[in-house]
Design an enzyme around this catalytic site. Sequence first.
Site, short mmCIF file in Angstrom:
data_model
loop_
_atom_site.label_atom_id
_atom_site.label_comp_id
_atom_site.label_asym_id
_atom_site.label_seq_id
_atom_site.Cartn_x
_atom_site.Cartn_y
_atom_site.Cartn_z
CB SER A 16 -1.01 0.02 1.25
OG SER A 16 -0.23 0.30 2.54
CG ASN A 92 7.39 -3.94 -1.41
OD1 ASN A 92 8.28 -3.47 -1.84
ND2 ASN A 92 6.45 -3.50 -0.47
CE1 TYR A 157 15.94 -3.08 4.41
CE2 TYR A 157 18.07 -2.45 3.43
CZ TYR A 157 16.80 -2.52 3.32
OH TYR A 157 15.96 -2.26 2.22
CB ALA A 159 22.38 -10.15 7.80
P1 NAD Z 1 8.24 1.70 2.87
O1 NAD Z 1 8.53 2.09 4.34
O2 NAD Z 1 7.67 2.99 2.05
O3 NAD Z 1 7.38 0.38 2.49
C1 NAD Z 1 7.34 -0.87 3.26
C2 NAD Z 1 6.23 -1.39 3.46
O4 NAD Z 1 6.04 -2.56 4.07
C3 NAD Z 1 5.01 -0.69 4.00
O5 NAD Z 1 3.86 -0.64 3.38
C4 NAD Z 1 4.91 -1.32 5.24
O6 NAD Z 1 3.64 -1.06 6.01
C5 NAD Z 1 5.23 -2.51 5.04
N1 NAD Z 1 5.59 -3.61 5.96
C6 NAD Z 1 6.45 -3.43 6.94
N2 NAD Z 1 6.52 -4.54 7.91
C7 NAD Z 1 5.33 -5.09 7.55
C8 NAD Z 1 4.92 -6.40 8.06
N3 NAD Z 1 5.47 -6.89 9.20
N4 NAD Z 1 3.87 -7.06 7.43
C9 NAD Z 1 3.30 -6.47 6.26
N5 NAD Z 1 3.95 -5.36 5.90
C10 NAD Z 1 4.81 -4.78 6.34
O7 NAD Z 1 9.31 1.29 2.09
P2 NAD Z 1 10.14 1.12 0.55
O8 NAD Z 1 11.03 2.02 0.48
O9 NAD Z 1 8.83 1.15 -0.12
O10 NAD Z 1 10.41 -0.46 0.68
C11 NAD Z 1 9.77 -1.46 0.17
C12 NAD Z 1 10.72 -2.78 -0.12
O11 NAD Z 1 11.82 -2.23 -0.69
C13 NAD Z 1 11.46 -3.07 1.23
O12 NAD Z 1 11.59 -4.56 1.32
C14 NAD Z 1 12.77 -2.32 1.37
O13 NAD Z 1 13.62 -2.78 2.22
C15 NAD Z 1 13.11 -2.45 -0.25
N6 NAD Z 1 14.15 -1.48 -0.73
C16 NAD Z 1 13.89 -0.20 -0.59
C17 NAD Z 1 14.70 0.62 -1.17
C18 NAD Z 1 14.42 2.07 -0.87
O14 NAD Z 1 15.47 2.87 -1.51
N7 NAD Z 1 13.50 2.73 -0.67
C19 NAD Z 1 16.04 0.25 -1.57
C20 NAD Z 1 16.23 -1.07 -1.60
C21 NAD Z 1 15.13 -1.81 -1.08
#
Ligand code: NAD
Length: 248
Positions: A16, A92, A157, A159
């Site tokens: 979301s 995700n 993170y 790991a």
């Molecule tokens: P974000 O914080 O905007 O979104 C993360 C989502 O995961 C949120 O919707 C949150 O509610 C959900 N979430 C967290 N814990 C949860 C749980 N226990 N159960 C169900 N949902 C849960 O972060 P983002 O930047 O959109 O990240 C999305 C993915 O991409 C993550 O896995 C993050 O590690 C990865 N990522 C992000 C980046 C970046 O630069 N933003 C870079 C590399 C990887």
Amino acid sequence: MTTALAGKVAIITGGSKGIGSAITRELASNGVKVVVNYNQSKESAEAIVNEIKANGGEALAVQADVSYCDQAERLVEETKKQFGQLDILVNNAGITRDRSFKKLGEEDWKKVIDVNLNSVYNTTTAALSHLLEAEAGRVVNISSIIGQAGGFGQTNYAAAKAGLIGFTKSLALELARTGVTVNAICPGFIETEMVMAIPENVREQIVAKIPARRFGHAEEIARGVLFLCQDGSYITGQQLNINGGLYM
Ligand code: NAD
């Protein structure tokens, strides 16, 4: 809608917000029935579901903390109950709890491993029998450049995200003959809440090191997911790096 993915059913964990919401929109706009998993973000999950329905798509919001096995199971069960099948699982959901290792307590270690890595075991094990029944099952794990290159203050993170890459390759090997593909996407720094929470001066230093000289957009990750789901029948066990050239 007559796209290759029309009528398929996808779960997007943490679907979301941020990158997850871009993936949800991209799949939905290609005719996929999307299950938007959320943990606490009820309002944003309902908003995106309403938006997709208003555009003629099919969507369902399901609350589940995917770091718990029973909740991940319920997420898959509700998907099957509503849509009757499951073709695509996008893992995700993720969090950071950045601390230098000296200051990293057990709780922040365990929480990050639970949400970023153990959740992927939980959802995938619950989804597997349905993905095997699907015509062309897909698992896409959102890992990170940090899992490849490491990150200061991010042992937990890194790991978890490196663990996801090993998981992806191993499961891909086990499932290759079944037609279910398993891939990881490794985003670089993408403009979402997670990255915007980094102090501005640190963000400026990061951008200066990115060959493309900008952060990525969530939509650029979403198009990678679409590609793997739509055109990826002979792509499995891979890491798709979407990072502006930061790690090659
Ligand atoms: P974000 O914080 O905007 O979104 C993360 C989502 O995961 C949120 O919707 C949150 O509610 C959900 N979430 C967290 N814990 C949860 C749980 N226990 N159960 C169900 N949902 C849960 O972060 P983002 O930047 O959109 O990240 C999305 C993915 O991409 C993550 O896995 C993050 O590690 C990865 N990522 C992000 C980046 C970046 O630069 N933003 C870079 C590399 C990887």
